[in-house]
Each structure stands twice: as structure tokens, then as C-alpha cells.
Design a protein around this motif. Structure first.
Motif, PDB file in Angstrom:
ATOM      1  N   THR A  35       0.854  -1.184   0.000  1.00  0.00           N
ATOM      2  CA  THR A  35       0.000   0.000   0.000  1.00  0.00           C
ATOM      3  C   THR A  35       0.894   1.239   0.000  1.00  0.00           C
ATOM      4  O   THR A  35       1.796   1.353   0.831  1.00  0.00           O
ATOM      5  CB  THR A  35      -0.923   0.045   1.227  1.00  0.00           C
ATOM      6  N   VAL A  36       0.642   2.139  -0.937  1.00  0.00           N
ATOM      7  CA  VAL A  36       1.392   3.395  -1.030  1.00  0.00           C
ATOM      8  C   VAL A  36       0.414   4.555  -0.927  1.00  0.00           C
ATOM      9  O   VAL A  36      -0.559   4.628  -1.681  1.00  0.00           O
ATOM     10  CB  VAL A  36       2.172   3.483  -2.359  1.00  0.00           C
ATOM     11  N   LEU A  37       0.675   5.457   0.022  1.00  0.00           N
ATOM     12  CA  LEU A  37      -0.093   6.695   0.174  1.00  0.00           C
ATOM     13  C   LEU A  37       0.834   7.834  -0.214  1.00  0.00           C
ATOM     14  O   LEU A  37       1.821   8.109   0.477  1.00  0.00           O
ATOM     15  CB  LEU A  37      -0.577   6.842   1.616  1.00  0.00           C
ATOM     16  N   HIS A  38       0.530   8.479  -1.328  1.00  0.00           N
ATOM     17  CA  HIS A  38       1.480   9.376  -1.996  1.00  0.00           C
ATOM     18  C   HIS A  38       0.944  10.801  -2.030  1.00  0.00           C
ATOM     19  O   HIS A  38       0.127  11.139  -2.888  1.00  0.00           O
ATOM     20  CB  HIS A  38       1.710   8.866  -3.427  1.00  0.00           C
ATOM     21  N   HIS A  68      -2.133   5.081  -4.041  1.00  0.00           N
ATOM     22  CA  HIS A  68      -3.117   6.170  -3.967  1.00  0.00           C
ATOM     23  C   HIS A  68      -2.396   7.514  -3.963  1.00  0.00           C
ATOM     24  O   HIS A  68      -1.579   7.773  -3.066  1.00  0.00           O
ATOM     25  CB  HIS A  68      -3.964   6.050  -2.697  1.00  0.00           C
ATOM     26  N   TYR A  69      -2.713   8.350  -4.937  1.00  0.00           N
ATOM     27  CA  TYR A  69      -2.221   9.728  -4.911  1.00  0.00           C
ATOM     28  C   TYR A  69      -3.220  10.557  -4.125  1.00  0.00           C
ATOM     29  O   TYR A  69      -4.385  10.710  -4.511  1.00  0.00           O
ATOM     30  CB  TYR A  69      -2.066  10.296  -6.324  1.00  0.00           C
ATOM     31  N   LEU A  70      -2.784  11.087  -2.979  1.00  0.00           N
ATOM     32  CA  LEU A  70      -3.637  11.846  -2.067  1.00  0.00           C
ATOM     33  C   LEU A  70      -2.980  13.207  -1.859  1.00  0.00           C
ATOM     34  O   LEU A  70      -2.060  13.348  -1.049  1.00  0.00           O
ATOM     35  CB  LEU A  70      -3.789  11.101  -0.734  1.00  0.00           C
ATOM     36  N   GLU A  71      -3.431  14.185  -2.610  1.00  0.00           N
ATOM     37  CA  GLU A  71      -2.783  15.494  -2.693  1.00  0.00           C
ATOM     38  C   GLU A  71      -2.405  16.072  -1.336  1.00  0.00           C
ATOM     39  O   GLU A  71      -1.298  16.560  -1.142  1.00  0.00           O
ATOM     40  CB  GLU A  71      -3.714  16.472  -3.420  1.00  0.00           C
TER      41      GLU A  71
END
Length: 357
Positions: free
Chosen positions: A145-148, A250-253
Motif C-alpha cells: 500500500t502506497v499513500l502518496h 493512492h495519490y492523495l494530494e
């Protein structure tokens, strides 16, 4: 070892400049090159490098170094080809290239591709423990899981020098060349192209870890994307020996901080790696070992993975010690990214072209 740097942007300023400043026992930077003279001068001033260039051919012609670090953004294929062709050893930041054809065109030479997470002490410890357990054959699943968050928020602390002196026409030409390479890789479909860019620009780190732990996946079963661009990506498929993998990116600004978790579930427990933001020097990755009777052991080491990677490059050039990723490993990641793009296109009735077809 006398070295030259190609590319003086964010990763160079935030990571390589401070590391090279404190590893003068291994490296002397004699030249830097960037399209922006402002950036070239800023980095050269910080490292005491006499050579400052805005054209690669000028720097290669002038020489005065034995190895090159390719740190610019985008595809590195042509830059690496030119550096190898004149006899320099090369450390190239990921991805090596956008197409298999670029890799095929590379001459023989000393080439190491930089995936710093492979050199993280916690990752190396996880590899050792996995080998003791029996290797890839005991793995039931690998879950990533990647939170980016945005790159700007990750680099806000770094006080980067900005480039505003590059001709717009030059930038347009480079963007057109990148688009053409992406077309040669996966075709014209914009959703497929976007996914391919994420796969090679960020998810490739996780592909490189799969390569170390299990071997590269030979099949991609499922790919899904959702949310506002660049959005979220889900990829899954079988592992080479047994079990399956899943990657959720997930790209999470506005997410508070970058977070990446890699969990390796095996027959008798779990090895879980939690990575911090990559630009924070010496922030430890945490390895949690879950074993029998719910025993939990945590392993941390503040040794900087980028610094270990630089030392490994020195040992590769001077002593011939093989790198963890050579041209073959980098090509595997390109092929996997193209398989991801092709599976997504097939699932969603989109055209797939180029090499991925």
C-alpha cells in the motif's frame, strides 16, 4: 572517484548534494550538467565542482571524471547510452528508460540502476530472514500500500533552487520526445499512458522489491484505476513461486506524509516494512517481524539507503562488486510495467499499441 552529475533538480538538491558533501572520502564531483544554468551553478557551488554545463555533449567532451550519475527526470536511455559509449561508469536513477528499444540500444559498459529501497538496511534484513524461512516458496502473499501526497508537500522543507531560465521551446521539444517514447511503449490511449507513467515513475520501486523478494511477476491478473487523476491504482497477480501479490497506490494530494507499507505473509508469520518519505535523510524504515505465539520484533536502522546505494556504486566501479539492479533487472521492470498497461487496456476495452501490444 571523480564523478559528474547530470540533472540538478529536486532529487539532486534534496538527496544527492547533502550525501555527496559528506562522502568526500568516496567521491569528488568535478562537473555538473543541467538545462538550467541557475541550477547547475547552485549545485556546483554547493559541491565545489569546477565544471558547469547546460549541454551534455559539452560535458562529455570536456571529461575529467570516470563515472556519471544520471539524476534528471524522464527517460534516461539516450543519456546513459552516450555516457557508456565514451567509457564512463553510470549510476542511473530509475527508470532506466521508457522503452525496451532504448535498453536494447545501450552499449556494453558498467551500468547500475538506482532503486535505493533495495539498499535499505531493513529491506536487506527482511531478505535475510526470508531466506532463512525458505525463500520465495514460503510466501503466501505480498501486499503493498502506497499513500502518496504531492511532491511539493514532500519537498517543502528542502528550500529548492528553482529553474526559470530554460527556453520554453527546449522544454516543449523534450516533452514531445517523451510523448513519442511513451507512444512507442504503450500506444496512444491517454488512460493507458497515465497508468504506464505511474508504474514506471513510482510503482517501479515496489516492482523492484518484488524482484528481490520473489522474482518479477510473469503475469498480471487484474488492474483497476479510480479517482481524480492521477488517482488510485490497484494491481494484482500470481507470484513466480507460489502465492499472489497486490499493489494499491493512492495519490492523495493533501495526505499528511508519504507512507509505504510492504507486508510479506508467509506460512508462519509476516515481515512488514513501513517506509518513510524518501526525501527525509536517515529516517528509518521499520521492519516488524511477526512470528509464532504472536511474537513481534521491530528492527530499525538510521543508515540512509541512498548513501548505501552510493557506496555500492563506488564498490561496483572500483572493485567490480555487482549492483543489485543491472540492465537486466531494469528491463524486467519495464516489461512488467508494459504488462500492467496491456492488462488494463484489455480489461477496459482500450487500444494498446507499441511494445506492450
Amino acid at each position: 572517484m571523480r564523478i559528474a552529475l547530470i540533472g540538478c533538480g529536486a532529487v539532486t538538491q534534496a538527496v544527492y548534494v547533502p550525501l555527496l558533501s559528506r562522502r568526500r572520502d568516496l567521491f569528488e564531483v568535478t562537473a555538473v550538467c543541467d538545462l538550467s544554468r541557475t541550477l547547475a551553478d547552485a549545485v556546483a557551488d554547493r559541491l565545489g565542482a569546477p565544471g558547469r554545463y547546460t549541454a551534455l555533449e559539452d560535458m562529455l567532451d570536456a571529461g575529467g571524471f570516470e563515472a556519471v550519475l544520471v539524476l534528471a527526470s524522464g527517460s534516461h536511455g539516450e543519456t546513459v547510452r552516450r555516457a557508456l559509449a565514451v567509457g564512463h561508469a553510470v549510476l542511473c536513477e530509475k527508470p532506466l528508460a521508457l522503452t525496451r528499444a532504448e535498453v536494447a540500444a545501450l552499449p556494453e559498459g558498467r551500468l547500475m540502476v538506482g532503486y535505493m529501497k533495495q539498499y535499505d538496511p531493513a529491506v536487506r534484513r527482511a531478505e535475510e530472514l526470508l531466506a532463512e524461512l525458505g525463500g520465495a516458496g514460503v510466501i503466501r502473499a505480498v501486499e503493498v500500500t502506497v499513500l502518496h501526497p504531492s511532491g511539493e508537500s514532500q519537498l517543502a522543507f528542502a528550500n529548492l533552487t528553482q529553474a526559470r531560465d530554460v527556453d520554453a521551446g527546449v522544454l516543449d521539444s523534450l516533452r514531445a520526445a517523451e510523448r513519442e517514447l511513451t507512444t512507442r511503449a504503450v500506444g496512444e490511449s491517454e488512460p493507458v499512458r497515465s497508468l504506464y507513467g505511474i508504474s514506471l515513475g513510482s510503482i517501479c520501486h515496489d516492482l523492484s522489491l518484488l524482484r528481490r523478494f520473489t522474482g518479477s511477476p510473469a503475469e498480471i491478473s487484474h488492474v483497476e484505476t479510480w479517482g481524480p487523476a492521477p488517482g488510485s491504482v490497484e494491481i494484482s497477480g500470481p507470484l513466480p513461486a507460489q502465492g499472489r501479490f497486490s499493489i494499491r497506490w493512492h495519490y492523495l494530494e493533501d495526505y499528511p506524509a508519504y507512507r509505504e507499507t510492504v507486508a510479506i505473509h508467509h506460512d508462519t508469520g509476516t515481515l512488514e516494512l513501513v517506509f518513510p518519505a524518501p526525501y527525509l535523510m536517515n529516517a528509518p524504515t521499520t521492519l516488524t517481524v511477526v512470528s509464532g505465539a504472536e511474537s513481534r520484533t521491530e528492527y530499525r536502522d538510521v543508515t540512509e539507503a541512498f548513501e548505501v546505494q552510493l557506496a555500492a556504486f563506488h564498490a561496483f566501479v572500483r572493485d567490480g562488486k555487482p549492483p543489485l539492479t543491472d540492465v537486466g533487472g531494469a528491463l524486467e521492470d519495464i516489461v512488467t510495467a508494459q504488462r500492467i498497461a496491456a492488462r488494463y487496456a484489455v480489461q477496459h476495452g482500450l487500444p494498446i499499441g507499441g511494445e506492450a501490444a
